[in-house]
Design an enzyme around this catalytic site. Structure first.
Site, short mmCIF file in Angstrom:
data_model
loop_
_atom_site.label_atom_id
_atom_site.label_comp_id
_atom_site.label_asym_id
_atom_site.label_seq_id
_atom_site.Cartn_x
_atom_site.Cartn_y
_atom_site.Cartn_z
N LYS A 1 0.87 -1.18 0.00
CA LYS A 1 0.00 0.00 0.00
C LYS A 1 0.89 1.22 0.00
O LYS A 1 2.03 1.18 0.50
CB LYS A 1 -0.88 0.03 1.26
CG LYS A 1 -2.15 0.84 1.08
CD LYS A 1 -3.16 0.02 0.31
CE LYS A 1 -4.53 0.64 0.31
NZ LYS A 1 -5.53 -0.38 -0.06
N1 GLU Z 1 -7.20 -0.11 -3.41
C1 GLU Z 1 -7.90 -1.32 -3.73
C2 GLU Z 1 -7.95 -2.25 -2.54
O1 GLU Z 1 -7.81 -1.83 -1.43
C3 GLU Z 1 -7.37 -1.99 -5.00
C4 GLU Z 1 -5.94 -2.42 -4.94
C5 GLU Z 1 -5.39 -2.90 -6.27
O2 GLU Z 1 -6.15 -3.02 -7.21
O3 GLU Z 1 -4.19 -3.14 -6.33
O4 GLU Z 1 -8.21 -3.42 -2.67
#
Ligand code: GLU
Length: 427
Positions: A117
């Site tokens: 993240k």
């Molecule tokens: N931000 C989204 C999540 O928390 C998508 C993450 C992604 O597609 O890599 O799952």
């Protein structure tokens, strides 16, 4: 479009922190699986963490320095994968928790990624588009050594969108001297984005909500739903639920909440939000306090905003039959216990909101194949994966008398640990 600048209510009254919740969930899974302390320590620590300072030249000529993070929690099952968040609440600890949840989410849905993240502590509404572009490009250049289509693949999250992904892809591609579409997902369609990616998280939420309703013996048509958040996840979740015949009786955003017992007209509401920037003031509904939305007597409650909104202070007043976690970490660990003892079924985030990363994976596969899939293929494969994971989590929960969250976390932790074991510890 009129953008309201000052939120009237806070969406995130935090009790335990996201990281405390994530660590407690991991500890419970490790204990349940009977793993040793060393394995627990490996799973609880981020593999790599990068903190960067992002100097920004503001439009007025002044300079400001923002704090940015990229955390790769685990890369045992493949490249690190996870969104990039722009929010004033971003801290290194929050990003650590969100990265850990991505590891479990990818493992549970069996997409070949680890978890990551990123975040920058800023309120994107307070910056111009050129400023956001400079922030994004500088952040990208600072984290450049650790991202790449085989290393770590960012995607949109709270406060970022396809435009942000286009800037990241361009900055990365310029540094490589050629276009690298696989370095991010959630790109605009014309830059190699996938059909169905923008609405994928919401579609997945609704697959889980309808499966949960059926599982509880409640007909989807005529069931009632309340949705917290009317952004990237909540808005389309409301639309798809309404298309399934559910009555979306209440929605909220950070400015307020609206209610209509006969079901809100979601298309009209979306048009209202496009014009005014908020659900507040929508004609065919009554206004009420945003925090009360969580306590409505509905069949399905979808928290689709931020972490920690269901906590020990309000969990006892949740009257929904089913909570489907569109957001990451909306339920604190104390609240989880209260909901479980009150018989509220919680479809956990790492399962319920996994549609986004599933279609991110499809987008990355399409980038690797240089071939675009049809929308119907994307949607059919998304549904298949969501329902398969739903079935396996339910089966594991029943077999071991666990909540769905505990079952999902155990299944995911076991998969990651298996990958560790097969690869062995180097040196
Ligand atoms: N931000 C989204 C999540 O928390 C998508 C993450 C992604 O597609 O890599 O799952």
């Amino acid at each position: 479009m009129t953008l309201l600048q000052t939120p009237a209510v806070s969406l995130a009254p935090q009790h335990t922190s996201a990281l405390e919740d994530a660590q407690a969930q991991l500890a419970e899974a490790v204990a349940g699986l009977g793993y040793d302390e060393g394995t627990h320590a490996m799973l609880s620590k981020s593999r790599r963490e990068l903190t960067v300072s992002i100097p920004l030249r503001r439009d007025d000529g002044s300079t400001q320095v923002l704090a940015g993070y990229r955390v790769q929690h685990n890369i045992s099952r493949g490249p690190a994968k996870g969104g990039l968040r722009y929010s004033p609440q971003v801290t290194l600890d929050e990003v650590r928790a969100l990265a850990m949840w991505m590891t479990w989410k990818c493992a549970l849905l069996d997409v070949p990624y680890g978890g990551a993240k990123g975040g920058i502590a800023l309120d994107p509404r307070l910056y111009s588009t050129p400023e956001l572009e400079r922030i994004t490009r500088r952040y990208t250049s600072e984290i450049l050594p650790i991202i790449g289509p085989q290393q770590d693949i960012p995607a949109p999250d709270v406060g970022t969108d396809e435009r942000t992904m286009a800037w990241i892809m361009d900055t990365y591609s310029v540094s490589q001297g050629h276009t690298v579409p696989g370095v991010v997902t959630g790109k605009p369609l014309s830059l190699g984005g996938s059909l169905g990616r923008a609405s994928a998280t919401s579609r997945g939420v609704v697959h889980i909500a309808t499966a949960a309703l059926r599982g509880e013996g409640i007909a989807v048509a005529g069931s009632t739903a309340a949705i917290q958040g009317f952004g990237k996840v909540g808005r389309d979740a409301a639309r798809f639920l309404a298309q399934e015949g559910a009555l979306v009786v209440a929605v909220s955003d950070q400015y307020g909440a609206i209610h209509n017992a006969a079901g809100l007209d979601i298309e009209a509401l979306a048009a209202h939000v496009d014009t005014t920037g908020s659900v507040v003031g929508f004609g065919s509904a009554d206004a009420f306090a945003a925090n009360d939305l969580l306590e409505l007597d509905v069949d399905v409650l979808v928290p689709a905003a931020v972490e920690g909104v269901i906590h020990e202070g309000n969990a006892g007043r949740i009257r929904a039959r089913i909570v489907v976690e569109g957001a990451n970490g909306p339920t604190s660990r104390d609240a989880d216990a209260i909901l479980a003892s009150n018989g509220v079924l919680v479809a956990p985030d790492i399962l319920a909101n996994a549609g986004g990363v599933i279609v991110s994976y499809f987008e990355w596969v399409q980038a690797n194949q240089s071939y675009r899939w049809e929308a119907r293929d994307v949607e059919a494969r998304l549904e298949e994966r969501m329902l398969a994971a739903w079935a396996s989590v339910n089966e594991h929960a029943r077999a071991h008398d666990l909540t769905l969250r505990a079952a999902a976390t155990r299944l995911a932790v076991a998969r990651v640990t298996e990958a560790h074991r097969l690869r062995g510890l180097y040196p």
